[in-house]
Design an enzyme around this catalytic site. Structure first.
Site, PDB file in Angstrom:
ATOM      1  N   ARG A 171       0.862  -1.177   0.000  1.00 32.26           N
ATOM      2  CA  ARG A 171       0.000   0.000   0.000  1.00 32.26           C
ATOM      3  C   ARG A 171       0.896   1.223   0.000  1.00 32.26           C
ATOM      4  O   ARG A 171       1.329   1.688   1.030  1.00 32.26           O
ATOM      5  CB  ARG A 171      -0.891  -0.029   1.236  1.00 32.26           C
ATOM      6  CG  ARG A 171      -2.097   0.865   1.153  1.00 32.26           C
ATOM      7  CD  ARG A 171      -2.967   0.731   2.375  1.00 32.26           C
ATOM      8  NE  ARG A 171      -3.595  -0.577   2.460  1.00 32.26           N
ATOM      9  CZ  ARG A 171      -4.309  -0.974   3.486  1.00 32.26           C
ATOM     10  NH1 ARG A 171      -4.469  -0.178   4.518  1.00 32.26           N
ATOM     11  NH2 ARG A 171      -4.857  -2.173   3.497  1.00 32.26           N
ATOM     12  N   ARG A 175      -0.009  10.685   0.309  1.00 24.61           N
ATOM     13  CA  ARG A 175      -1.160  11.442   0.775  1.00 24.61           C
ATOM     14  C   ARG A 175      -1.174  12.813   0.118  1.00 24.61           C
ATOM     15  O   ARG A 175      -0.145  13.485   0.078  1.00 24.61           O
ATOM     16  CB  ARG A 175      -1.122  11.596   2.299  1.00 24.61           C
ATOM     17  CG  ARG A 175      -1.219  10.260   3.027  1.00 24.61           C
ATOM     18  CD  ARG A 175      -1.196  10.458   4.522  1.00 24.61           C
ATOM     19  NE  ARG A 175      -1.217   9.175   5.205  1.00 24.61           N
ATOM     20  CZ  ARG A 175      -0.586   8.910   6.332  1.00 24.61           C
ATOM     21  NH1 ARG A 175       0.110   9.868   6.925  1.00 24.61           N
ATOM     22  NH2 ARG A 175      -0.654   7.716   6.886  1.00 24.61           N
ATOM     23  N   ARG A 247      16.510 -11.167   6.800  1.00 21.98           N
ATOM     24  CA  ARG A 247      17.406 -10.037   6.987  1.00 21.98           C
ATOM     25  C   ARG A 247      17.556  -9.802   8.486  1.00 21.98           C
ATOM     26  O   ARG A 247      16.609 -10.020   9.259  1.00 21.98           O
ATOM     27  CB  ARG A 247      16.852  -8.773   6.331  1.00 21.98           C
ATOM     28  CG  ARG A 247      16.667  -8.882   4.827  1.00 21.98           C
ATOM     29  CD  ARG A 247      17.978  -8.962   4.091  1.00 21.98           C
ATOM     30  NE  ARG A 247      18.668  -7.662   4.075  1.00 21.98           N
ATOM     31  CZ  ARG A 247      19.883  -7.482   3.556  1.00 21.98           C
ATOM     32  NH1 ARG A 247      20.549  -8.520   3.043  1.00 21.98           N
ATOM     33  NH2 ARG A 247      20.437  -6.285   3.553  1.00 21.98           N
ATOM     34  N   ARG A 277      18.669   4.111   8.762  1.00 17.00           N
ATOM     35  CA  ARG A 277      18.020   5.155   9.546  1.00 17.00           C
ATOM     36  C   ARG A 277      18.749   5.328  10.869  1.00 17.00           C
ATOM     37  O   ARG A 277      19.554   4.483  11.276  1.00 17.00           O
ATOM     38  CB  ARG A 277      16.550   4.834   9.802  1.00 17.00           C
ATOM     39  CG  ARG A 277      16.306   3.568  10.617  1.00 17.00           C
ATOM     40  CD  ARG A 277      14.812   3.293  10.767  1.00 17.00           C
ATOM     41  NE  ARG A 277      14.538   2.142  11.612  1.00 17.00           N
ATOM     42  CZ  ARG A 277      13.325   1.749  11.989  1.00 17.00           C
ATOM     43  NH1 ARG A 277      12.261   2.438  11.583  1.00 17.00           N
ATOM     44  NH2 ARG A 277      13.153   0.694  12.756  1.00 17.00           N
ATOM     45  N   GLU A 298      21.017   2.056  12.229  1.00 17.46           N
ATOM     46  CA  GLU A 298      20.605   0.713  11.830  1.00 17.46           C
ATOM     47  C   GLU A 298      21.227   0.334  10.491  1.00 17.46           C
ATOM     48  O   GLU A 298      21.146   1.085   9.525  1.00 17.46           O
ATOM     49  CB  GLU A 298      19.082   0.617  11.713  1.00 17.46           C
ATOM     50  CG  GLU A 298      18.351   0.676  13.035  1.00 17.46           C
ATOM     51  CD  GLU A 298      16.870   0.363  12.897  1.00 17.46           C
ATOM     52  OE1 GLU A 298      16.460  -0.186  11.848  1.00 17.46           O
ATOM     53  OE2 GLU A 298      16.120   0.668  13.833  1.00 17.46           O
ATOM     54  N   TYR A 346       6.079 -11.748   8.193  1.00 19.29           N
ATOM     55  CA  TYR A 346       6.285 -10.498   8.912  1.00 19.29           C
ATOM     56  C   TYR A 346       4.958 -10.082   9.534  1.00 19.29           C
ATOM     57  O   TYR A 346       3.950  -9.931   8.837  1.00 19.29           O
ATOM     58  CB  TYR A 346       6.804  -9.386   8.003  1.00 19.29           C
ATOM     59  CG  TYR A 346       7.039  -8.118   8.787  1.00 19.29           C
ATOM     60  CD1 TYR A 346       8.183  -7.978   9.569  1.00 19.29           C
ATOM     61  CD2 TYR A 346       6.093  -7.103   8.801  1.00 19.29           C
ATOM     62  CE1 TYR A 346       8.383  -6.840  10.336  1.00 19.29           C
ATOM     63  CE2 TYR A 346       6.290  -5.966   9.558  1.00 19.29           C
ATOM     64  CZ  TYR A 346       7.434  -5.841  10.320  1.00 19.29           C
ATOM     65  OH  TYR A 346       7.620  -4.727  11.091  1.00 19.29           O
ATOM     66  N   ASP A 348       3.031  -7.357  12.325  1.00 23.79           N
ATOM     67  CA  ASP A 348       3.038  -6.256  13.277  1.00 23.79           C
ATOM     68  C   ASP A 348       2.547  -6.764  14.627  1.00 23.79           C
ATOM     69  O   ASP A 348       1.917  -7.820  14.731  1.00 23.79           O
ATOM     70  CB  ASP A 348       2.134  -5.116  12.788  1.00 23.79           C
ATOM     71  CG  ASP A 348       2.770  -4.312  11.667  1.00 23.79           C
ATOM     72  OD1 ASP A 348       4.008  -4.215  11.649  1.00 23.79           O
ATOM     73  OD2 ASP A 348       2.034  -3.790  10.812  1.00 23.79           O
TER      74      ASP A 348
END
Length: 381
Positions: A171, A175, A247, A277, A298, A346, A348
């Protein structure tokens, strides 16, 4: 029943709590010296900052039951993730929004104008994107794709985005307003005292025993009526079909007096910057005040045998291997595979908790009805 849970992350904690409340005896074994898995948090002794030891986790969900469930065990504070990205010497807000578009292209477009402008940039000849790169080019065009997706994705996954499936960019977050809240879910927040305290609350039941620094061994299963396994699926079978691809992350930790970057997460989209990041952990607890700061750079790389697996790759080779492991699992009685590692997906945190609640309820129903308990309540493939 006597039930064994392997791993002390959210999957085992939630399933274990549900079964304990139903009157079953639950034992949890965890090979690390702490609970909460990769969501583990702890206070830095020097700065007092609550550190997300294995990288930041932000709780966000549209699932009201899950939101109410976690609040049974911890007070949640409001938190919205507002990510920035340094690209080409400038700082932009993510996800790509109207401010990002206007800043990047030096324009002052209104929403309708921006929508038409981006559509004109997009590679509209790509009717059915098959790769990550095609997905990005189709929806934002080459300039935004190159700046915000190409370099970051190459570093994160260790391969060219044309080798990754389009599904990774399921997705595309674009915006056409000035909303820079990274997530779009109704319920967002952080546990006031960290995720480890939250998991401690879930595990706080007289029917649950936890053994840390206790690796799982197959012989343990003989002493229990059922096993819920949240470790690596391939590890349960001693990697007999090979190792599934992951990973992993390396963290370069450093401290700073004051405010290092002014935000919790700063992405680095340029491929020439080796890290993906920098996270500044005191900003994940904005209700607290700290003079010092703890930051992580990271770095993403291929996961080796002794590394902590973070992100399942799930490319063609991994899916073929996964199918063989699924077949093995489904022929193994008395074990249910759960969670991110157990199902090689994966997940959440909110999805992990939702599935754990569903697994616990499904298990109790199968036992009540005298039916065999499946190896997977949620199919990995």
């Amino acid at each position: 029943m006597n039930v064994l849970m392997v791993g002390a992350g959210f999957s085992s904690a939630v399933i274990g709590r549900e079964l304990a409340e139903a009157g079953h005896a639950v034992t949890i074994v965890e090979q690390r010296d702490h609970i909460a898995g990769n969501c583990h948090t702890e206070r830095d002794p020097d700065t007092g900052v609550m550190v997300h030891v294995y990288g930041p986790h932000i709780f966000h969900t549209d699932d009201r039951e899950v939101w109410e469930y976690v609040q049974r065990f911890s007070t949640f504070k409001p938190y919205e993730n507002r990510v920035k990205s340094t690209v080409g010497g400038s700082v932009y807000s993510l996800p790509i929004n109207l401010h990002t578009i206007n800043q990047f292209f030096g324009k002052t477009l209104r929403p309708e104008e921006a929508r038409a402008f981006i559509e004109a940039q997009a590679a509209t000849h790509i009717d059915d994107p098959q790769t990550f790169e095609e997905q990005g080019l189709r929806f934002v065009g080459p300039e935004l794709y190159q700046a915000f997706f190409h370099g970051y994705t190459t570093k994160q996954w260790g391969c060219h985005p044309s080798a990754l499936p389009a599904s990774i960019l399921k997705r595309l977050p674009v915006r056409f307003n000035y909303n820079d809240n990274y997530f779009f879910h109704r319920f967002q927040g952080m546990p006031e005292h960290g995720y480890t305290a939250l998991v401690e609350g879930i595990l706080d039941h007289p029917g649950i025993r936890v053994h840390l620094e206790t690796p799982f061994e197959a012989a343990m299963a003989r002493d229990y009526d059922h096993v819920f396994y949240s470790g690596p699926l391939d590890g349960y079978f001693d990697y007999s079909e090979g190792r599934l691809g992951y990973r992993t992350l390396d963290f370069e930790r450093f401290t700073h007096h004051g405010d290092y970057q002014g935000c919790a997460v700063m992405n680095y989209g340029d491929e020439s910057v080796p890290y993906t990041r920098i996270t500044e952990h005191k900003h994940f607890s904005p209700w607290e005040q700290h003079d010092g700061s703890v930051c992580y750079k990271e770095y993403s790389r291929a996961c080796g045998p002794d590394d902590i697996p973070y992100y399942p790759i799930r490319l063609v080779d991994e899916k073929a291997m996964l199918a063989r492991y699924v077949e093995k699992a489904e022929s193994t009685a008395g074990v249910t595979f759960v969670g991110r590692l157990g199902t090689y997906r994966y997940l959440d945190m909110d999805v992990t908790i939702r599935e754990a609640l569903d697994v616990a309820r499904g298990f109790l129903e199968h036992r009540r009805d005298g039916e065999p308990v499946p190896a997977f309540f949620k199919a990995p493939l």
